[in-house]
Each structure stands twice: as structure tokens, then as C-alpha cells.
Write a protein that holds these residues in place. Structure first.
Motif, PDB file in Angstrom:
ATOM      1  N   TYR A  65     -30.232  -2.124  17.486  1.00 49.95           N
ATOM      2  CA  TYR A  65     -30.803  -0.780  17.326  1.00 49.95           C
ATOM      3  C   TYR A  65     -30.948  -0.474  15.835  1.00 49.95           C
ATOM      4  CZ  TYR A  65     -31.098   4.238  16.823  1.00 49.95           C
ATOM      5  OH  TYR A  65     -31.499   5.493  16.422  1.00 49.95           O
ATOM      6  N   GLN A  66     -32.151  -0.049  15.462  1.00 49.70           N
ATOM      7  CA  GLN A  66     -32.399   0.279  14.063  1.00 49.70           C
ATOM      8  C   GLN A  66     -32.049   1.732  13.810  1.00 49.70           C
ATOM      9  OE1 GLN A  66     -36.472  -0.875  13.176  1.00 49.70           O
ATOM     10  NE2 GLN A  66     -35.783  -1.228  11.060  1.00 49.70           N
ATOM     11  N   SER A  67     -31.012   1.941  13.034  1.00 46.77           N
ATOM     12  CA  SER A  67     -30.546   3.298  12.771  1.00 46.77           C
ATOM     13  C   SER A  67     -31.687   4.178  12.242  1.00 46.77           C
ATOM     14  CB  SER A  67     -29.412   3.215  11.746  1.00 46.77           C
ATOM     15  OG  SER A  67     -28.922   4.492  11.524  1.00 46.77           O
ATOM     16  N   GLY A  68     -31.748   5.395  12.732  1.00 48.27           N
ATOM     17  CA  GLY A  68     -32.789   6.312  12.256  1.00 48.27           C
ATOM     18  C   GLY A  68     -34.018   6.339  13.153  1.00 48.27           C
ATOM     19  N   THR A  69     -34.149   5.343  14.043  1.00 55.58           N
ATOM     20  CA  THR A  69     -35.278   5.377  14.984  1.00 55.58           C
ATOM     21  C   THR A  69     -34.839   6.136  16.248  1.00 55.58           C
ATOM     22  OG1 THR A  69     -34.675   3.229  15.931  1.00 55.58           O
ATOM     23  CG2 THR A  69     -36.266   3.208  14.128  1.00 55.58           C
ATOM     24  N   ASN A  70     -35.751   6.316  17.178  1.00 56.89           N
ATOM     25  CA  ASN A  70     -35.499   7.148  18.354  1.00 56.89           C
ATOM     26  C   ASN A  70     -34.546   6.438  19.340  1.00 56.89           C
ATOM     27  OD1 ASN A  70     -35.649   8.643  20.733  1.00 56.89           O
ATOM     28  ND2 ASN A  70     -37.817   9.153  20.445  1.00 56.89           N
ATOM     29  N   LEU A  71     -33.290   6.848  19.312  1.00 55.84           N
ATOM     30  CA  LEU A  71     -32.272   6.184  20.137  1.00 55.84           C
ATOM     31  C   LEU A  71     -32.520   6.424  21.640  1.00 55.84           C
ATOM     32  CD1 LEU A  71     -29.668   4.578  20.525  1.00 55.84           C
ATOM     33  CD2 LEU A  71     -28.360   6.639  19.985  1.00 55.84           C
ATOM     34  N   ARG A  72     -32.976   7.612  21.974  1.00 50.74           N
ATOM     35  CA  ARG A  72     -33.232   7.931  23.386  1.00 50.74           C
ATOM     36  C   ARG A  72     -34.323   7.001  23.933  1.00 50.74           C
ATOM     37  NH1 ARG A  72     -35.944  12.357  26.482  1.00 50.74           N
ATOM     38  NH2 ARG A  72     -37.218  12.688  24.645  1.00 50.74           N
ATOM     39  N   ALA A  73     -35.369   6.775  23.106  1.00 50.54           N
ATOM     40  CA  ALA A  73     -36.445   5.868  23.535  1.00 50.54           C
ATOM     41  C   ALA A  73     -35.922   4.436  23.644  1.00 50.54           C
ATOM     42  CB  ALA A  73     -37.607   5.935  22.554  1.00 50.54           C
ATOM     43  N   TRP A  74     -35.049   4.061  22.712  1.00 52.09           N
ATOM     44  CA  TRP A  74     -34.468   2.700  22.727  1.00 52.09           C
ATOM     45  C   TRP A  74     -33.655   2.486  24.008  1.00 52.09           C
ATOM     46  CZ3 TRP A  74     -29.496   0.426  22.286  1.00 52.09           C
ATOM     47  CH2 TRP A  74     -29.465  -0.901  21.845  1.00 52.09           C
ATOM     48  N   LEU A  75     -32.872   3.473  24.375  1.00 47.65           N
ATOM     49  CA  LEU A  75     -32.060   3.365  25.593  1.00 47.65           C
ATOM     50  C   LEU A  75     -32.956   3.288  26.834  1.00 47.65           C
ATOM     51  CD1 LEU A  75     -29.348   6.027  24.643  1.00 47.65           C
ATOM     52  CD2 LEU A  75     -28.915   3.582  24.960  1.00 47.65           C
ATOM     53  N   LEU A  76     -34.007   4.084  26.830  1.00 49.98           N
ATOM     54  CA  LEU A  76     -34.890   4.076  28.002  1.00 49.98           C
ATOM     55  C   LEU A  76     -35.714   2.800  28.097  1.00 49.98           C
ATOM     56  CD1 LEU A  76     -35.616   7.807  28.356  1.00 49.98           C
ATOM     57  CD2 LEU A  76     -35.090   6.272  30.245  1.00 49.98           C
ATOM     58  N   ARG A  77     -35.967   2.193  26.950  1.00 50.76           N
ATOM     59  CA  ARG A  77     -36.664   0.898  26.966  1.00 50.76           C
ATOM     60  C   ARG A  77     -35.780  -0.127  27.692  1.00 50.76           C
ATOM     61  NH1 ARG A  77     -40.165  -2.444  23.445  1.00 50.76           N
ATOM     62  NH2 ARG A  77     -40.606  -4.082  24.939  1.00 50.76           N
ATOM     63  N   ILE A  78     -34.493  -0.135  27.363  1.00 48.01           N
ATOM     64  CA  ILE A  78     -33.561  -1.053  28.024  1.00 48.01           C
ATOM     65  C   ILE A  78     -33.536  -0.762  29.525  1.00 48.01           C
ATOM     66  CG2 ILE A  78     -31.104  -1.651  28.272  1.00 48.01           C
ATOM     67  CD1 ILE A  78     -30.766  -1.195  25.286  1.00 48.01           C
ATOM     68  N   LEU A  79     -33.414   0.504  29.841  1.00 47.59           N
ATOM     69  CA  LEU A  79     -33.312   0.909  31.247  1.00 47.59           C
ATOM     70  C   LEU A  79     -34.585   0.551  32.032  1.00 47.59           C
ATOM     71  CD1 LEU A  79     -31.469   3.966  32.454  1.00 47.59           C
ATOM     72  CD2 LEU A  79     -33.753   3.677  33.338  1.00 47.59           C
ATOM     73  N   THR A  80     -35.741   0.775  31.410  1.00 44.18           N
ATOM     74  CA  THR A  80     -37.010   0.463  32.072  1.00 44.18           C
ATOM     75  C   THR A  80     -37.130  -1.036  32.323  1.00 44.18           C
ATOM     76  OG1 THR A  80     -38.011   2.341  30.973  1.00 44.18           O
ATOM     77  CG2 THR A  80     -39.520   0.746  31.880  1.00 44.18           C
ATOM     78  N   ASN A  81     -36.730  -1.838  31.326  1.00 46.17           N
ATOM     79  CA  ASN A  81     -36.786  -3.293  31.500  1.00 46.17           C
ATOM     80  C   ASN A  81     -35.889  -3.741  32.644  1.00 46.17           C
ATOM     81  OD1 ASN A  81     -38.668  -3.830  29.541  1.00 46.17           O
ATOM     82  ND2 ASN A  81     -37.165  -4.094  27.920  1.00 46.17           N
TER      83      ASN A  81
END
Lengths: 193, 74
Positions: A65-81
Motif C-alpha cells: 500500500y502506497q501511503s497517501g493514496t486512497n486506502l478505502r479504494a485499495w481495500l476494496l480492490r482487494i475485496l473485489t478481486n
């Protein structure tokens, strides 16, 4: 044995702090992630399983996870995959869907059934919570994902495109059609009661 | 001026603020004059708000605890 210099100790401590901060931030977003996950998944149980799998994976791969980017979107990307990995895409494909009716379809049906909508009338006087929940779950996944992420999760088109790993144009067309299919499903719900 | 059919086509991009200035002004002009379309735009706005509201389920407390337990041990 490697020498544990004060510098190494500082580095380890700093990494541990970063990891704890990441975990806390991810957990603080869990309510918001769940709100979206609940309708990306087919049921409450599926949503809970997905949340646990996604968070376990996120905690393991926190370094990516790249600090400062959208963490909520990052988590949902994992969940969607994970959701896709579970094979739900075996369901009917979007191109087998009939062409949907226009955007006025639902309101036209409501007015036919119950007279013109007045200026003061609220939507909940014509549509129940159960109608909405049932209609949303009847929207095919590809379209529902876009509607849920944008209209319920408040994600931008760009974030949604990243989460679903599709071009922005695809997000826009799925959103557009998804909203129309939702209204068609609602019209069917209302006609059936 | 655009007709009701065109106004229906541009409803979603209008509400998403995804129209260019000319298209937006044309839709506005039509909406000022047509209460049939105005009612439908108002309905769509409310419907979106209503959908967001009714489908929002709070996360079960117990799930929150299970997620917290997944944190890596220090």
C-alpha cells in the motif's frame, strides 16, 4: 549472527509503527468498506467472509500500500478481486442482458399505478426499503458493482475504474445501464406487489 | 430546444455534472419549461438518495472484533 546496530533497531521500530498505523487506518475504514462490500457480495454471510479474507490479505501485504493514496479504494480492490476469484463471474454475462428501458421508465410506471407524483411526495411513499434491497440484488454483478461503488460508496469514476480494473468509459456505461436496470427491477417489484 | 426524449437521455450525465456547458444550458432550458421532465429529475435525485440510505447496513460489531483479531502479532 547479524550485528543489531542502533540503526537496525530504529528501522525495525519505525516499520512496526508504520504497520500499526496502517492496521489502525484500515480498521477505522471497515464500516465504510462493509457498507459497499455488503452489496458487492450476494448475501450478508458472503460479505462477512469477504471482509475477513480481504482484511487478512491487506494486513499481510500492507507494504504494497502506497501511503497517501486512497486506502478505502485499495481495500476494496482487494475485496473485489477476492469476490471475482470466488467464481461469481460464472453468472450471466452483461451482453446477454436485454436492452433496458429509458430513465423515465420507473416513474412512468409509478404514475400509471398511483397517479402523478406531487411536488411534496417523497420516494419512500411509493417504494419500500424491501423493494430497493430486492431490486438492487437482482441487478447483474458487473452493473451492480459500478452502481454500488459510485452511488453507495461515493467513489469517483477513476477510483471505481481502478477498483474494478476496467477503463473509465466502461465504468460510466455500466453505471448508466446499472441504474436503468435497477429502475426496471424496481418497476417489476412494484408491479408484483 | 431539446425535447423530452433528449432530456431523458441526458438526465444521468446532468445529475452527475458530466455535461458540457452547452448541453447543460439546453437541459436547464427544457427543465424550466417542462414540469413533466422536472418531476422526473426530482424523482431521480430523491431515488438515488433513498437507495443510498436504505441499503446502508451497519457492520456487525462482532465482525469488527474479528477483523481486529486478524492484525499481525508484533
Amino acid at each position: 549472527m547479524s550485528e543489531s546496530s542502533p540503526e537496525t533497531a530504529r528501522r525495525i521500530a519505525s516499520e512496526a509503527r508504520d504497520r500499526v498505523r496502517f492496521e489502525e487506518e484500515a480498521l477505522a475504514l471497515a464500516d465504510q468498506v462493509y457498507r459497499v462490500a455488503r452489496h458487492l457480495a450476494g448475501s450478508r454471510e458472503e460479505a462477512e467472509d469477504l471482509m475477513q479474507e480481504a482484511y487478512a490479505r491487506a494486513f499481510r501485504s500492507w507494504r504494497s500500500y502506497q501511503s497517501g493514496t486512497n486506502l478505502r479504494a485499495w481495500l476494496l480492490r482487494i475485496l473485489t478481486n477476492l469476490n471475482i476469484d470466488h467464481g461469481r463471474r460464472q453468472q450471466r454475462r452483461p451482453d446477454t442482458q436485454p436492452l433496458e428501458a429509458g430513465d423515465y421508465y420507473l416513474v412512468d410506471r409509478l404514475e400509471e399505478a398511483g397517479g402523478p407524483l406531487s411536488d411534496e411526495e417523497r420516494v419512500d411513499q411509493r417504494l419500500s426499503q424491501d423493494n430497493i434491497v430486492a431490486a438492487l440484488s437482482a441487478v447483474p454483478h458487473d452493473f451492480r458493482d459500478a452502481v454500488v461503488l459510485v452511488d453507495i460508496g461515493d467513489f469517483t469514476y477513476a477510483d471505481t475504474a481502478q477498483i474494478l480494473d476496467v477503463p473509465i468509459g466502461t465504468v460510466m456505461s455500466r453505471l448508466h445501464r446499472g441504474r436503468r436496470i435497477l429502475k426496471q427491477e424496481l418497476a417489476q417489484e412494484v408491479a408484483a406487489r | 430546444m431539446i425535447d423530452c426524449e433528449r432530456c431523458e437521455e441526458v438526465m444521468q450525465p446532468y445529475l452527475d455534472r458530466d455535461l458540457d456547458a452547452v448541453e447543460y444550458a439546453e437541459a436547464e432550458r427544457h427543465l424550466d419549461a417542462c414540469c413533466y421532465c422536472r418531476r422526473r429529475y426530482r424523482f431521480e435525485t430523491e431515488l438515488r438518495r433513498y437507495v443510498r440510505y436504505v441499503v446502508s447496513e451497519p457492520m456487525p460489531l462482532e465482525l469488527k472484533e474479528r477483523l481486529a483479531a486478524l492484525r499481525l502479532a508484533l
